[in-house]
Design a protein around this motif. Structure first.
Motif, short mmCIF file in Angstrom:
data_model
loop_
_atom_site.label_atom_id
_atom_site.label_comp_id
_atom_site.label_asym_id
_atom_site.label_seq_id
_atom_site.Cartn_x
_atom_site.Cartn_y
_atom_site.Cartn_z
N PRO A 118 -30.17 40.69 -62.87
CA PRO A 118 -29.09 40.51 -61.25
C PRO A 118 -29.46 41.66 -60.35
N THR A 119 -29.52 41.35 -59.45
CA THR A 119 -29.34 42.57 -57.90
C THR A 119 -28.35 41.24 -56.90
N PHE A 120 -28.22 43.00 -55.85
CA PHE A 120 -27.17 43.29 -55.47
C PHE A 120 -28.31 43.02 -53.39
N GLN A 121 -27.92 42.12 -52.91
CA GLN A 121 -27.94 42.44 -51.27
C GLN A 121 -26.89 42.70 -50.51
N THR A 122 -26.80 42.74 -49.45
CA THR A 122 -26.27 43.32 -47.94
C THR A 122 -26.07 42.22 -47.27
N VAL A 123 -25.30 41.07 -47.06
CA VAL A 123 -25.46 40.21 -45.94
C VAL A 123 -25.22 40.67 -44.63
N PRO A 124 -26.39 40.65 -43.21
CA PRO A 124 -26.43 41.64 -42.61
C PRO A 124 -24.40 41.40 -41.10
N ASP A 125 -24.36 42.21 -41.15
CA ASP A 125 -23.08 43.37 -40.08
C ASP A 125 -22.64 41.69 -39.45
N ASP A 126 -23.87 41.08 -38.34
CA ASP A 126 -23.99 39.95 -37.63
C ASP A 126 -23.51 38.36 -38.29
N ILE A 127 -23.36 38.46 -39.71
CA ILE A 127 -22.96 36.95 -39.50
C ILE A 127 -22.03 37.22 -40.48
N ASP A 128 -21.06 35.94 -39.87
CA ASP A 128 -20.08 36.29 -39.52
C ASP A 128 -19.45 36.00 -41.36
N LEU A 129 -18.76 36.39 -42.30
CA LEU A 129 -18.30 35.57 -43.56
C LEU A 129 -16.42 35.54 -42.99
N PRO A 130 -16.00 33.84 -44.45
CA PRO A 130 -14.84 34.49 -44.27
C PRO A 130 -13.78 35.31 -45.24
N ARG A 131 -12.74 35.73 -44.19
CA ARG A 131 -11.94 36.41 -44.73
C ARG A 131 -12.02 36.33 -46.61
N GLY A 132 -11.27 37.54 -47.39
CA GLY A 132 -11.50 37.99 -48.49
C GLY A 132 -13.01 38.14 -48.90
N VAL A 133 -13.85 37.92 -48.07
CA VAL A 133 -15.35 37.65 -49.38
C VAL A 133 -16.33 38.45 -49.00
N SER A 134 -16.92 39.27 -50.16
CA SER A 134 -18.17 40.70 -50.03
C SER A 134 -18.72 40.01 -49.44
N ARG A 135 -19.58 40.73 -48.49
CA ARG A 135 -20.78 40.87 -48.06
C ARG A 135 -22.24 41.00 -48.88
N THR A 136 -21.53 41.40 -49.90
CA THR A 136 -22.47 41.63 -50.63
C THR A 136 -22.47 40.57 -52.15
N TYR A 137 -23.91 40.09 -51.55
CA TYR A 137 -24.25 38.50 -52.63
C TYR A 137 -25.79 39.03 -54.27
N CYS A 138 -25.06 38.01 -54.83
CA CYS A 138 -25.89 38.14 -55.64
C CYS A 138 -27.17 37.64 -56.51
N ALA A 139 -27.86 37.87 -57.05
CA ALA A 139 -28.95 37.08 -56.82
C ALA A 139 -29.80 37.49 -58.08
N VAL A 140 -30.37 36.44 -58.79
CA VAL A 140 -30.24 36.43 -60.31
C VAL A 140 -31.70 35.80 -60.84
N ALA A 141 -33.31 36.14 -60.86
CA ALA A 141 -34.05 35.61 -61.09
C ALA A 141 -34.31 35.03 -62.42
N PHE A 142 -35.08 33.25 -62.16
CA PHE A 142 -34.99 32.61 -63.43
C PHE A 142 -36.78 32.20 -63.06
N ASN A 143 -37.59 31.43 -64.17
CA ASN A 143 -38.39 30.85 -63.74
C ASN A 143 -38.32 29.14 -64.70
N VAL A 144 -39.02 28.52 -64.00
CA VAL A 144 -38.64 26.77 -64.91
C VAL A 144 -40.11 26.33 -64.47
N GLY A 145 -40.99 26.63 -65.66
CA GLY A 145 -42.55 26.44 -65.93
C GLY A 145 -43.31 27.35 -65.09
N ARG A 146 -43.78 27.28 -63.84
CA ARG A 146 -44.12 27.89 -63.01
C ARG A 146 -43.85 28.26 -61.43
#
Length: 245
Positions: free
Chosen positions: A110-138
Motif C-alpha cells: 500500500p502507498t499513500f498519495q495526496t489529492v491536490p489542493d485545488d480538487i474539491d473533496l466532500p467534507r469529512g473525506v481525507s485528502r490522502t488516498y491509498c493505492a495498492v498495486a497488483f497484477n492480473v496475468g501480464r
C-alpha cells in the motif's frame, strides 16, 4: 469501461458512514466474494473490498493504459467523475516516473498519495488516498481508495484487499475489454525488441533487418509507448518480465 455512480452526489453522510474501520470481517468478505463470483459486475466485488477495509470509494486503474491521456485507464470506479477526470493526468505522471524495478517492488504494498489542493473533496473525506498495486496475468492494476479523514486504514486489511482484488479482477470480463499491450506489438516491433535485448544499436539492427535507422528508432519508440516504458533498458526489463524475448 464500467463507471458506476460517477455522477452521483457525494454526501457528507456517505463520507462518514464507515468511520469505525472495517465494515465486515474477513470471513464475511470471502463468503460475499464467493457469492458474487461469475454473476455480478466488477463493481460489486470492489464495493465489498472497499467496505471491508473501511474506505468509502474505489477506483480500479490499469497502468498500461494511463499514458495515452483520457480515461481509458479507469476499469471501474465510483469516484465522482470530476475527480476522476482530474486524476487521469496525475496517474499518468506517477506511472511515467516509476521504473520497472519500482513497479515490481510496489506490488501488494500500500502507498499513500495526496489529492491536490485545488480538487474539491466532500467534507469529512481525507485528502490522502491509498493505492495498492497488483497484477492480473501480464497487466498491472492499482486499486485506489478514498476514506474518511478520521480512519486509519489497516495495513493487514489492505494486503488482504490487494490479493483479493486480483482474484476479483481475474474473474471479470471487463479486464479483457482491451488486449494486453504486449500482444499489440507487431512482428517487426518484436524483432527490434529482441535485438535491443541482445545489445544491438539502432544502426546494427538496421543492417540486420535491412531497413533504415530512422525506421528502427520509430519501431523502438512505438514499443516503449505500448509497454509504458521510458528507456530501452526499461523496455528490455519489461520484455524479460513478460517473456517476450
Amino acid at each position: 469501461m464500467e463507471m458506476s455512480r460517477v455522477d452521483a452526489v457525494w454526501s457528507f453522510e456517505t463520507a462518514v458512514s464507515r468511520v469505525s474501520g472495517r465494515g465486515i470481517s474477513r470471513e464475511q468478505l470471502i463468503r460475499r466474494l464467493g457469492e458474487l463470483a461469475g454473476r455480478s459486475g466488477l463493481g460489486s466485488g470492489l464495493a465489498a473490498l472497499t467496505e471491508y477495509v473501511g474506505a468509502t470509494h474505489y477506483l480500479l486503474a490499469r497502468h498500461d493504459l494511463s499514458q495515452d491521456g483520457g480515461l481509458d485507464f479507469v476499469v471501474c470506479s465510483d469516484w465522482p467523475f470530476d475527480i476522476v477526470r482530474r486524476l487521469s493526468g496525475i496517474v499518468a505522471g506517477l506511472n511515467a516516473k516509476t521504473t520497472e524495478l519500482e513497479k515490481c517492488l510496489a506490488v501488494l504494498q500500500p502507498t499513500f498519495q495526496t489529492v491536490p489542493d485545488d480538487i474539491d473533496l466532500p467534507r469529512g473525506v481525507s485528502r490522502t488516498y491509498c493505492a495498492v498495486a497488483f497484477n492480473v496475468g501480464r497487466c498491472r492494476f492499482s486499486l485506489m481508495l478514498l476514506f474518511p479523514a478520521d480512519v486509519i486504514l489497516s495495513q493487514e486489511a489492505l494486503r488482504d484487499v490487494a490479493v483479493l482484488a486480483g482474484y476479483v479482477a481475474s474473474l471479470k470480463t471487463e479486464v479483457g475489454i482491451r488486449q494486453d499491450r504486449e500482444f499489440e506489438l507487431t512482428e517487426r516491433e518484436l524483432e527490434c525488441l529482441f535485438w535491443i535485448a541482445e545489445g544491438k544499436t539502432s544502426e546494427e539492427i538496421a543492417v540486420i533487418l535491412g531497413i533504415s535507422r530512422n525506421t528502427i528508432n520509430n519501431y523502438i519508440t512505438s514499443v516503449m509507448r505500448k509497454t509504458a516504458t521510458r528507456t530501452r533498458s526499461e523496455a528490455i526489463a519489461h520484455a524479460v518480465r513478460n517473456n517476450l524475448v
